[in-house]
Design a protein around this motif. Structure first.
Motif, PDB file in Angstrom:
ATOM      1  N   VAL A 176      42.335   6.576  69.086  1.00 23.02           N
ATOM      2  CA  VAL A 176      43.069   7.783  69.456  1.00 23.02           C
ATOM      3  C   VAL A 176      43.414   7.692  70.940  1.00 23.02           C
ATOM      4  N   THR A 177      44.654   8.014  71.278  1.00 25.14           N
ATOM      5  CA  THR A 177      45.069   7.919  72.679  1.00 25.14           C
ATOM      6  C   THR A 177      45.261   9.305  73.278  1.00 25.14           C
ATOM      7  N   MET A 178      45.405   9.325  74.585  1.00 21.46           N
ATOM      8  CA  MET A 178      45.677  10.562  75.301  1.00 21.46           C
ATOM      9  C   MET A 178      46.973  11.190  74.791  1.00 21.46           C
ATOM     10  N   HIS A 179      47.889  10.305  74.390  1.00 26.88           N
ATOM     11  CA  HIS A 179      49.172  10.758  73.868  1.00 26.88           C
ATOM     12  C   HIS A 179      48.960  11.582  72.592  1.00 26.88           C
ATOM     13  N   ASP A 180      48.072  11.105  71.713  1.00 31.47           N
ATOM     14  CA  ASP A 180      47.787  11.835  70.470  1.00 31.47           C
ATOM     15  C   ASP A 180      47.232  13.224  70.773  1.00 31.47           C
ATOM     16  N   VAL A 181      46.330  13.251  71.756  1.00 34.18           N
ATOM     17  CA  VAL A 181      45.717  14.531  72.129  1.00 34.18           C
ATOM     18  C   VAL A 181      46.789  15.482  72.642  1.00 34.18           C
ATOM     19  N   ALA A 182      47.666  14.943  73.499  1.00 32.61           N
ATOM     20  CA  ALA A 182      48.726  15.773  74.084  1.00 32.61           C
ATOM     21  C   ALA A 182      49.620  16.347  72.983  1.00 32.61           C
ATOM     22  N   GLN A 183      49.960  15.490  72.026  1.00 37.15           N
ATOM     23  CA  GLN A 183      50.835  15.920  70.946  1.00 37.15           C
ATOM     24  C   GLN A 183      50.197  17.052  70.134  1.00 37.15           C
ATOM     25  N   ARG A 184      48.926  16.859  69.780  1.00 40.13           N
ATOM     26  CA  ARG A 184      48.246  17.877  68.965  1.00 40.13           C
ATOM     27  C   ARG A 184      48.086  19.184  69.725  1.00 40.13           C
ATOM     28  N   GLY A 224      49.959  20.189  72.095  1.00 43.77           N
ATOM     29  CA  GLY A 224      51.264  20.706  72.507  1.00 43.77           C
ATOM     30  C   GLY A 224      51.404  20.799  74.015  1.00 43.77           C
ATOM     31  N   VAL A 225      50.775  19.873  74.719  1.00 43.26           N
ATOM     32  CA  VAL A 225      50.879  19.859  76.194  1.00 43.26           C
ATOM     33  C   VAL A 225      51.303  18.454  76.630  1.00 43.26           C
ATOM     34  N   SER A 226      51.536  18.314  77.937  1.00 41.25           N
ATOM     35  CA  SER A 226      51.933  16.998  78.445  1.00 41.25           C
ATOM     36  C   SER A 226      50.703  16.110  78.592  1.00 41.25           C
ATOM     37  N   ILE A 227      50.950  14.791  78.659  1.00 43.58           N
ATOM     38  CA  ILE A 227      49.854  13.842  78.862  1.00 43.58           C
ATOM     39  C   ILE A 227      49.159  14.138  80.189  1.00 43.58           C
ATOM     40  N   LYS A 228      49.938  14.525  81.185  1.00 45.63           N
ATOM     41  CA  LYS A 228      49.348  14.844  82.495  1.00 45.63           C
ATOM     42  C   LYS A 228      48.319  15.953  82.367  1.00 45.63           C
ATOM     43  N   PRO A 255      60.797  11.471  77.078  1.00 45.73           N
ATOM     44  CA  PRO A 255      59.386  11.857  76.869  1.00 45.73           C
ATOM     45  C   PRO A 255      58.396  10.736  77.210  1.00 45.73           C
ATOM     46  N   LEU A 256      58.810   9.478  77.045  1.00 42.65           N
ATOM     47  CA  LEU A 256      57.908   8.364  77.341  1.00 42.65           C
ATOM     48  C   LEU A 256      57.530   8.321  78.825  1.00 42.65           C
ATOM     49  N   PHE A 257      58.389   8.915  79.655  1.00 42.20           N
ATOM     50  CA  PHE A 257      58.161   8.835  81.095  1.00 42.20           C
ATOM     51  C   PHE A 257      57.176   9.899  81.591  1.00 42.20           C
ATOM     52  N   ASP A 258      56.704  10.743  80.678  1.00 44.10           N
ATOM     53  CA  ASP A 258      55.726  11.770  81.047  1.00 44.10           C
ATOM     54  C   ASP A 258      54.338  11.141  80.967  1.00 44.10           C
ATOM     55  N   VAL A 259      53.966  10.424  82.008  1.00 39.97           N
ATOM     56  CA  VAL A 259      52.753   9.610  81.973  1.00 39.97           C
ATOM     57  C   VAL A 259      51.669  10.198  82.875  1.00 39.97           C
TER      58      VAL A 259
END
Lengths: 361, 361
Positions: free
Chosen positions: A3-11, A13-17, A133-137
């Motif tokens: 599981v990545t930070m990206h998955d967490v962000a998606q679930r 509903g917030v940004s990866i930051k 969206p990929l650039f929201d790192v």
């Protein structure tokens, strides 16, 4: 798969930051947001990579520069300039070549390798506006180039339209009317080809010269070989040509070769100007006029912005877009200097700094 | 300062590889050696970096390529070839530029950053035979170039002497007798300049042409600019010249520029050949004859050897030195082809494979 930070962000509903901020104990987060993120972490079983983090807490003193192709002289020289600027500030640079592949470019942003270094300077050539969206790192990032505008990151770009207009106007000022373009990308709305072709058309319009599609030569990749092919095709088509604007110097050198092979005199019969002002153009025969987009300043600014982000404390500064001044350098291929003489600056387009308007916020 | 594996090796009087083998529980170590290493570890308080090792146990799928300068086209193209070969095998390459600084080159070998990737392909330009001990590292290493022979590592190099002799002989075969060299390093005993100059002298001797020191042009760095300066100096000295062997292509392109600025016809008055066969020389005016040292094969072989080391199990294979075939490619600058025609191979020097005789073992 982990599981990545990206998955967490998606679930959540917030940004990866935001996820990163929660995970790293950043103080200024609304309680509700924090709770959403923590629930997502619990639900997905997300685990921070501890060994990576151990290494991360101590900075590495390195950052990554990702460029499309080192065999393109512009990127080799950009890399060299970035490394020099970094070196002066005590930083080491690791370079990654993406080959302008979408997959590689996305991987660079995915953060899978972000524990390796402290930040990223990234010059995309395949990703575009749809990939914003990929650039929201969750790591310090500086974007180069003209493929993506509005990412939540500092951005250093070129004065493409104004510089291309000035380069074309320089050919017009020599009395040329049949000005070919080498390196167009038909139908493309973003990127250097679109912007530089737009500048070319503006200059024609200002001079009252009708636009002739027969003078526009397509070239997918911007190499010497494609420049030579495109120039050859234009010449063989029988269309009248008295000047050429090659959208980069590598193609201009290829075009020069094609003109030479057909014993066409440069600049006597055909004047020629390129773009990038790479080292090669000072030594070609004849020497090549070009647009200096401020490569040194691009490199220096990118390093400064990135180091500022890496070392920043407290509230992050707003993202900035920086455009260096660009210069038209006249040499033998436009008859601006006699054989053996150095080039001279025949025009300057001022750059500037403005805030990035982040798309989707 | 933290105690390093190097410190342990020094105190125990063994190689770093031996320390690494002890630390990693490698089975084939003499009991006495193991004890010496363990005593040194205890005495110095050496601690293995656990977080680095955690990351290491899983391979990263990446290796590092360290080169002197990406703005030199040869190294940019080498990097490109290495990346392509790696990509075909599913590996990612991180590139580090050393700027040919001794300090940087030693740092690359120090292993301080070795946890980042699984191995190193290293082209040194500052380190030499006296630095051989630095090459005794505890990670997979492939050495490129001609600065260091006899390191305990696989080595891919060029056929320098034979290829330089053939390039000079090609000029002799055109009837030229006053052959200048651009890029010599006076007094240097190791490296490409020494080897290529030796090949030049062999060819003169074979042709019964006396060696004339006035024809030898020094150039420290091998750039276009230094090639132009050196060529200019030779021409201004008044010495008679009817051909030039530039020790790399960047300098050959600079020399071509200097000849053009003085309106000297190439190849009519002065024939010119370079070394490296970079992409540029196919597009220069006139196109430039050169030595193709087998760059593609160098890159491919280096990647194969490194990946083999990284993935090897059991007893390590003996170190190998691989020399690709090199080719003399004739183009317009030696009158081998008419304007606009492709280059053609006018000579081949076969390479080969032999075991490395490790110095000091």
């Amino acid at each position: 798969m982990a599981v990545t930070m990206h998955d967490v962000a998606q679930r959540a509903g917030v940004s990866i930051k935001t996820v990163s901020n929660v995970v790293n104990g950043y103080p200024y987060i609304r309680a509700e947001t924090r709770e959403r993120v923590e629930q997502a972490i619990a639900h997905l079983g997300y685990r921070v990579n501890v060994s990576a983090r151990n290494l991360r807490t101590q900075r590495t003193g390195m950052f990554t520069l990702a460029v499309p192709e080192l065999s393109l002289p512009y990127f080799a020289e950009l890399a060299d300039s970035v490394i020099q600027a970094a070196d002066e500030n005590g930083w080491t640079v690791l370079i990654e070549q993406t080959g302008a592949s979408r997959e590689r470019e996305a991987e660079v942003l995915s953060g899978r390798r972000r524990h390796l270094t402290d930040g990223l300077i990234f010059s995309p050539l395949a990703l575009g506006p749809d990939d914003l969206p990929l650039f929201d790192v969750d790591f310090p990032l500086v974007v180069l180039g003209e493929r993506v505008f509005g990412a939540p990151a500092d951005h250093v770009t070129m004065n493409n339209v104004a510089a291309a207009r000035a380069a074309t106007a320089h050919l017009v000022a020599l009395g040329r009317r049949r000005i070919a373009v080498v390196g167009a990308h038909e139908g493309e709305q973003v990127g250097s080809a679109a912007l530089r072709t737009a500048g070319y058309r503006q200059a024609l319009e200002e001079a009252g010269i009708p636009f002739d599609p027969a003078l526009v030569g397509e070239a997918g990749l911007w190499h010497r070989s494609t420049g030579a092919e495109t120039m050859g095709r234009l010449l063989d088509s029988g269309v009248e040509i008295d000047a050429v604007f090659a959208l980069n110097d590598a193609m201009a050198l290829g075009a020069l070769h094609a003109l030479h092979a057909r014993r066409i005199d440069v600049p006597g019969e055909v004047a020629l100007i390129g773009f990038d002002d790479i080292d090669d153009v000072r030594y070609s025969v004849p020497t090549l006029s070009s647009v200096d987009p401020g490569r040194e300043q691009i490199a220096r600014t990118a390093v400064e912005l990135l180091v500022e982000r890496i070392t920043a404390r407290g509230e992050p500064a707003p993202f900035r877009r920086v455009v260096p001044d660009s210069r038209i350098v006249g040499r033998e291929s436009t008859g601006d200097v006699p054989a053996g003489a150095e080039g001279r600056v025949v025009g300057i387009q001022p750059g500037g700094v403005e805030p990035v308007e982040v798309v989707g916020r």
